[in-house]
Scaffold this active site. Structure first.
Site, PDB file in Angstrom:
ATOM      1  N   GLY A  34       0.779  -1.240   0.000  1.00  0.00           N
ATOM      2  CA  GLY A  34       0.000   0.000   0.000  1.00  0.00           C
ATOM      3  C   GLY A  34       0.810   1.289   0.000  1.00  0.00           C
ATOM      4  O   GLY A  34       0.236   2.367   0.148  1.00  0.00           O
ATOM      5  N   ASP A  96      -4.898  -5.445  -5.721  1.00  0.00           N
ATOM      6  CA  ASP A  96      -3.804  -6.424  -5.621  1.00  0.00           C
ATOM      7  C   ASP A  96      -4.366  -7.822  -5.390  1.00  0.00           C
ATOM      8  O   ASP A  96      -5.462  -7.970  -4.851  1.00  0.00           O
ATOM      9  CB  ASP A  96      -2.832  -6.070  -4.490  1.00  0.00           C
ATOM     10  CG  ASP A  96      -1.439  -6.660  -4.723  1.00  0.00           C
ATOM     11  OD1 ASP A  96      -0.508  -5.878  -5.028  1.00  0.00           O
ATOM     12  OD2 ASP A  96      -1.273  -7.899  -4.631  1.00  0.00           O
ATOM     13  N   ASP A 112      -7.318 -10.503  -9.004  1.00  0.00           N
ATOM     14  CA  ASP A 112      -6.311 -10.581 -10.069  1.00  0.00           C
ATOM     15  C   ASP A 112      -6.631  -9.538 -11.132  1.00  0.00           C
ATOM     16  O   ASP A 112      -7.675  -9.608 -11.780  1.00  0.00           O
ATOM     17  CB  ASP A 112      -6.346 -11.999 -10.666  1.00  0.00           C
ATOM     18  CG  ASP A 112      -5.274 -12.210 -11.717  1.00  0.00           C
ATOM     19  OD1 ASP A 112      -4.644 -11.216 -12.154  1.00  0.00           O
ATOM     20  OD2 ASP A 112      -5.054 -13.369 -12.102  1.00  0.00           O
ATOM     21  N   LYS A 177       5.665  -0.202 -14.218  1.00  0.00           N
ATOM     22  CA  LYS A 177       6.965  -0.841 -13.973  1.00  0.00           C
ATOM     23  C   LYS A 177       7.277  -1.857 -15.066  1.00  0.00           C
ATOM     24  O   LYS A 177       6.411  -2.614 -15.470  1.00  0.00           O
ATOM     25  CB  LYS A 177       6.925  -1.557 -12.622  1.00  0.00           C
ATOM     26  CG  LYS A 177       8.145  -2.446 -12.413  1.00  0.00           C
ATOM     27  CD  LYS A 177       8.554  -2.557 -11.003  1.00  0.00           C
ATOM     28  CE  LYS A 177       7.728  -3.581 -10.248  1.00  0.00           C
ATOM     29  NZ  LYS A 177       8.082  -3.547  -8.838  1.00  0.00           N
TER      30      LYS A 177
END
Ligand code: SAM
Length: 258
Positions: A34, A96, A112, A177
């Protein structure tokens, strides 16, 4: 006060590009535990509701202590805290696979992200609000097989990008990312520039021959966003496999929508 060191990566990228603004709507993919969601909430949520609570909660009591200097003093003191559900206020949705301990003003969805129904749930939670920032720090559980891990990481990026395309407002931001498939090779080699150069050249050639999924991702980012930058914030370990694509100006890329 952040739950995860990774929070500082978002802080640093945001310090440079200032995309988390008060009132913004943020979807944080791969959010556990978080840290990023805490940073996002801190930046985008206005603090009117808690100010109102301190001032007495309802209009009547607010009228009775209506001293302006008191109001601004309490506004200052609560500005470090939180809270409101105003439609014009910021909103943070954190998703998450893993559970996330509650964070004030953050809607948490444990599921998911790759599943269609999860993305439908996120859109339901958004109501009819468009999104200012979609960020993804999602990372697969690494198996040790670098090309499989890289492929999995790319799949997560692409899924976040597909979702971003559906919900971002024009001019919106996408932060994602990416991990490089052969980076472990680089980190094993001596830090001598010559070896590093040879390693990177080998990687570039092999990516080119393999079709370079990262190159494809980069191209699709360029076609959708005005600015695409590869970021490696200080808080990200030098030898780690990760980097971030920060994309600004959704809908202003080479494939402009008329
Ligand atoms: N940004 C987070 C923070 O600051 O606390 C850290 C995120 S951690 C590096 C990566 C997260 O991606 C993990 O918690 C993992 O469970 C999550 N993740 C990986 N695959 C996912 C998926 N398919 N759906 C949702 N979350 C996923």
């Amino acid at each position: 006060h952040y739950r995860a060191r990774s929070a500082f990566k978002l802080v640093q990228v945001n310090e440079k590009h200032k995309f988390l603004r008060r009132g913004a709507v943020v979807v944080d993919c791969g959010a556990a535990p978080g840290g990023w969601a805490q940073v996002a909430a801190e930046k985008v949520i206005k603090r009117r509701r808690i100010v109102e609570e301190l001032e007495g909660g309802d209009n009547g009591s607010r009228g009775s202590n209506g001293n302006d200097s008191n109001k601004s003093a309490s506004r200052e003191s609560v500005d470090k805290d939180n809270s409101t559900t105003d439609l014009r206020d910021g909103m943070v949705i954190a998703i998450d696979l893993l559970p996330i301990e509650p964070i004030p003003n953050v809607t948490i969805i444990q599921a998911d992200f790759l599943e269609h129904k999860t993305q439908a749930n996120v859109r339901r939670a958004l109501g009819n609000r468009q999104v200012d920032v979609v960020c993804s720090d999602m990372a697969p559980l690494f198996s040790g097989n670098h090309s499989a891990d890289h492929a999995r990481s790319m799949e997560l990026c692409e899924s976040a990008l597909d979702f971003a395309e559906k919900v971002l407002k024009p001019g919106g931001t996408f932060l994602c990312k990416v991990s490089q498939c052969h980076q472990p090779l680089i980190s094993l080699l001596p830090s001598c520039q010559f070896y590093q150069f040879i390693a990177r050249l080998t990687i570039a050639i092999s990516q080119f021959l393999m079709g370079g999924t990262e190159q494809e991702l980069k191209q699709s980012l360029h076609s959708r966003f005005r600015i695409v930058r590869h970021e490696k914030p200080e808080a990200s370990r030098k030898k780690s496999t990760e980097g971030f694509f920060l994309c600004l100006g959704f809908g202003e890329g080479k494939a402009r929508v008329a």
